[in-house]
Design a protein around this motif. Structure first.
Motif, PDB file in Angstrom:
ATOM      1  N   PRO A   1      36.511  62.687  88.173  1.00 38.74           N
ATOM      2  CA  PRO A   1      36.886  62.914  86.991  1.00 38.74           C
ATOM      3  C   PRO A   1      36.480  62.184  85.722  1.00 38.74           C
ATOM      4  O   PRO A   1      35.213  61.565  86.150  1.00 38.74           O
ATOM      5  CB  PRO A   1      38.317  61.218  86.760  1.00 38.74           C
ATOM      6  CG  PRO A   1      38.182  60.746  88.132  1.00 38.74           C
ATOM      7  CD  PRO A   1      37.372  61.635  88.730  1.00 38.74           C
ATOM      8  N   GLU A   2      36.441  62.658  84.402  1.00 41.15           N
ATOM      9  CA  GLU A   2      36.172  62.478  83.012  1.00 41.15           C
ATOM     10  C   GLU A   2      35.418  60.727  83.005  1.00 41.15           C
ATOM     11  O   GLU A   2      35.974  60.176  82.570  1.00 41.15           O
ATOM     12  CB  GLU A   2      36.008  63.159  82.213  1.00 41.15           C
ATOM     13  CG  GLU A   2      35.237  64.311  81.632  1.00 41.15           C
ATOM     14  CD  GLU A   2      36.030  65.149  80.496  1.00 41.15           C
ATOM     15  OE1 GLU A   2      35.770  64.399  79.484  1.00 41.15           O
ATOM     16  OE2 GLU A   2      36.469  66.281  80.483  1.00 41.15           O
ATOM     17  N   GLY A   3      34.224  60.426  82.227  1.00 38.15           N
ATOM     18  CA  GLY A   3      33.754  59.476  82.554  1.00 38.15           C
ATOM     19  C   GLY A   3      32.740  59.142  82.369  1.00 38.15           C
ATOM     20  O   GLY A   3      31.348  59.342  82.894  1.00 38.15           O
ATOM     21  N   GLU A   4      32.349  57.626  82.633  1.00 39.27           N
ATOM     22  CA  GLU A   4      30.470  56.599  82.747  1.00 39.27           C
ATOM     23  C   GLU A   4      30.512  55.741  83.269  1.00 39.27           C
ATOM     24  O   GLU A   4      31.192  54.942  82.712  1.00 39.27           O
ATOM     25  CB  GLU A   4      29.856  57.014  81.039  1.00 39.27           C
ATOM     26  CG  GLU A   4      30.567  56.597  80.099  1.00 39.27           C
ATOM     27  CD  GLU A   4      30.039  55.848  79.095  1.00 39.27           C
ATOM     28  OE1 GLU A   4      28.759  56.863  78.788  1.00 39.27           O
ATOM     29  OE2 GLU A   4      30.577  56.262  77.772  1.00 39.27           O
TER      30      GLU A   4
END
Lengths: 409, 157
Positions: free
Chosen positions: A338-341
Motif C-alpha cells: 500500500p501507498e505510504g512511507e
C-alpha cells in the motif's frame, strides 16, 4: 598554503616553511588501498611532522548504486541487496528492511519468527564485533587476537550456513518471516557455541585488557566531545563509550526486544580503549540474549499467515491449485504494497540503521534510502584525529568500526 | 496551515505556534509524524526544533524524485529526540530541474555529507553549504543517478 583552510582544496605537496609560522606541511594520501582502512577509503592528511593538521576523507570508491537498484527490484528480491551493504552484519540489514516493509504492509509476524530474528541478529552482532576486534588488534599490532576471533567467527558462520545455506550473504529474513524453516538440530549447534563463547571472550580480554602496549596505544586516544558526536550523527558503541546510554533495542524496541533481559554497557572515558570495553561487554550481553532466545523459543509458525505476501509451503504448492497460483504470482510479479512511507530504525552492530521506504502502491519500492551508521560515524573521523599523531589515526578509525561497503552503498 | 488532524500532535502545534507560515501540510500515518515545511523556512524550523523542542539529532537527510509531477523533489529530514523518544519527519517540496534549498549544516554539522550526497545523486543545490562537492560519483561525472529520468542501464553494445 594560507588558503589551506578552505575545504576540499588541499593542493600543495611538500613546500618550504611558511614565513609566519615556520611550519613545514606535507600532504599524505592514506589509502585508497591501505590495509588499516578496511576497504577502499582515502584519507588526505595534512601533516606537520607527525601531527595531523587536517584530515579529509574521500569516499565513493565502492559506490554501486544500491539505492537505485532497489527501485527496479520487487520488494522480496530487494532483500538480497541489503546483505551487500554491510557485509559484516547482513542479517541486521535484512531485519531493518523487512521491518520497514512489514510496517508498510501492516503485517503481523508470529513470535517464533521474531525470536529467531532476535537470536540471529545477535549472532550477527557477535560476528561483526569479532571481525572488528580481530582487525582492530592487528592494526595496532596484536597479531594473535585476530586468529582467536576468527576461530569463533567461523562457528557463527557455520550456524548461518546451517540456517540459510550461506555463510555471509544470508538473506535469511524475508518479508513476512524467515526464508526457510529452521533446520533440524539448530538448538544443539547454537547451544554448543553459546556454552563456550563467554570463556572465549575471557581469552580475548586476557590478551588485551591489561596489555601494556594495547593500553598505551588506545587510552586517551580518539576522543570527541559527546555533544559533537550527537551533532555529527554518531551512533552506536562510540556514543555509548562517551557516556550516552542510547540503544534503540531499549529505546524503541522492535522484534520483541522488550522481552529480553540485557544491559546496555556504557563507559565515560570516550577513547579508543573505552570503545573496546563497550564492545567486549556488548558481546557478553549479546551472548546472554542468544541464550534467552534459545531457551525460551516460542513454538508456532516461522512465517506470517498472509498468502498474498508469503510464499506457500512447498508441500502445499505441489498439491494445491490455490497455493500454486499464489506461488506463481508472488515469484513472477511480487506483491503490492500500500501507498505510504515509513522510516524504520534498528540498532545494528555499528549504530542506528534506518530504512526510509516509499511505496507508490506497486510491487517495487518507489524509493529506498538507507541511513547507514558507518556513513555518519566516518564523518566524525576528522574531528577525532585532528591534532593527534598519525599512528593514532589507525587506532581512531579502527575504533569507529565502519564498513566501506556500507558507507558507499 | 496545519491540517486539523495534526492539532493534537504537540510537535506539530509547537511548530505552528513558532511560525504560522512554516507548515504547509502534514500527516500522521503508521505512527509517524510528517510535516511539510515551506522551503524558505527550513533552517529556522530546524533550529527551533533542535534548540527549543530538543530534537538534538538529525538522523538523516534524503530526497525523493517525483518525476514527472511538479514540484518535483522532496527533501526529507528525519529528526530524533532522545529525551522525548520521538521522531519527526520534515519535508520540503522543490521545483525542478535545478532545485535549491538552504543548507542545515549550520544547525547540525552532520548534515554536511548527507547534503553532499543529495547534491551528487539528485542535483539539489544547498545554499551556504561549506563544501558542496560530489561525494559518491567521480568529480567529472555527468548527471545525477538517483533522479527518475536517469537510466538504470546503459545502451546495448
Amino acid at each position: 598554503m594560507s588558503e589551506a583552510g578552505s575545504p576540499g582544496q588541499i593542493t600543495a605537496t611538500v613546500e618550504g616553511a611558511e614565513p609566519e609560522t615556520g611550519v613545514r606541511r606535507m600532504v599524505l594520501n592514506m589509502g585508497p588501498q591501505h590495509p588499516s582502512t578496511h576497504g577502499v577509503l582515502r584519507l588526505i592528511l595534512e601533516l606537520d611532522g607527525e601531527t595531523i593538521l587536517k584530515c579529509q576523507p574521500e569516499i565513493g570508491y565502492l559506490h554501486t548504486g544500491i539505492e537505485k537498484e532497489f527501485e527496479v527490484k520487487t520488494y522480496q528480491q530487494a532483500v538480497t541487496l541489503t546483505d551487500r551493504c554491510d557485509y559484516l552484519a547482513p542479517l541486521s540489514n535484512n531485519l531493518g528492511y523487512c521491518l520497514a516493509v512489514e510496517k508498510l504492509l501492516g503485517l503481523e509476524i508470529p513470535p517464533q519468527a521474531q525470536w529467531m530474528r532476535v537470536m540471529l541478529t545477535e549472532l550477527t552482532r557477535l560476528n561483526s564485533h569479532l571481525v572488528w576486534l580481530g582487525t582492530h588488534a592487528i592494526d595496532i599490532g596484536a597479531m594473535s587476537v585476530f586468529l582467536y576471533c576468527f576461530r569463533e567467527r567461523e562457528d557463527i558462520l557455520r550456524i548461518f550456513e546451517m540456517f540459510s545455506g550461506q555463510r555471509m550473504m544470508t538473506s535469511y529474513f524475508r518479508i513476512g518471516g524467515l526464508a526457510l524453516e529452521p533446520p533440524r538440530g539448530w538448538q544443539q549447534r547454537v547451544k554448543q557455541f553459546i556454552d563456550i563463547f563467554p570463556s572465549r571472550v575471557d581469552e580475548y580480554e586476557e590478551l588485551l585488557t591489561n596489555n601494556r602496549i594495547w593500553i598505551g596505544r588506545t587510552r586517551g586516544v580518539g576522543a570527541i566531545a559527546p555533544e559533537d558526536m550527537l551533532d555529527l550523527g554518531v551512533t552506536g558503541p562510540m556514543l555509548r563509550a562517551a557516556g550516552l546510554k542510547i540503544d534503540l533495542r531499549k529505546d524503541e524496541p522492535y522484534t520483541s526486544y522488550e522481552k529480553f533481559d540485557f544491559e546496555v554497557p556504557t563507559r565515560t572515558e570516550n577513547d579508543v580503549y573505552a570503545r573496546y570495553q563497550v564492545r567486549i561487554e556488548e558481546m557478553r550481553q549479546s551472548a546472554r540474549i542468544v541464550r534467552q532466545a534459545l531457551e525460551g523459543m516460542p513454538p508456532g509458525p516461522w512465517k506470517a499467515d498472509d498468502p498474498h505476501v508469503v510464499l506457500p509451503d512447498r508441500e502445499k504448492m505441489k498439491t494445491q491449485m490455490e497455493a500454486l497460483i499464489y506461488h506463481f504470482k508472488i515469484v513472477t510479479e511480487g506483491f503490492r504494497v500500500p501507498e505510504g512511507e515509513v522510516y524504520q530504525v534498528i540498532e545494528s552492530p555499528r549504530g542506528e540503521l534506518g530504512f526510509y521506504v516509499v511505496s507508490d502502491g506497486t510491487s517495487s519500492p518507489y524509493r529506498v534510502h538507507m541511513r547507514v551508521p558507518s556513513f555518519a560515524n566516518l564523518q566524525a573521523v576528522p574531528a577525532m584525529v585532528q591534532g593527534t599523531l598519525i599512528a593514532d589515526v589507525i587506532a581512531g578509525i579502527g575504533s569507529t568500526d565502519f564498513v566501506l561497503g556500507d558507507v558507499d552503498r | 496551515m496545519l491540517p486539523e488532524s495534526l492539532r493534537e500532535q504537540p510537535v506539530a502545534r509547537a511548530v505552528e505556534d513558532f511560525d504560522g507560515d512554516a507548515v504547509t501540510g502534514g500527516k500522521y500515518d503508521r505512527k509517524e509524524l510528517t510535516l511539510e515545511i515551506a522551503p524558505g523556512k527550513i533552517t529556522s524550523v530546524c533550529g527551533f526544533l533542535k534548540y527549543d523542542q530538543r530534537f538534538v539529532r538529525l538522523s538523516t537527510v534524503t530526497a525523493v524524485d517525483l518525476y514527472p509531477s511538479e514540484p518535483r523533489f522532496e527533501v526529507v529530514y528525519q529528526l530524533h529526540s532522545i529525551e522525548r523518544k520521538q521522531r519527526v519527519r520534515l519535508k520540503c517540496r522543490l521545483a525542478g530541474p535545478n532545485p535549491e534549498i538552504e543548507s542545515v549544516t549550520g544547525v547540525w554539522s552532520g548534515a554536511n555529507w548527507y547534503e553532499r550526497e543529495l547534491f551528487d545523486l539528485f542535483g539539489i543545490r544547498f545554499l551556504n553549504h561549506p563544501d558542496l562537492r560530489r561525494i559518491m560519483m567521480p568529480d567529472d561525472w555527468e548527471g545525477h543517478p538517483l533522479r527518475k529520468d536517469y537510466p538504470i542501464t546503459g545502451p546495448r553494445v
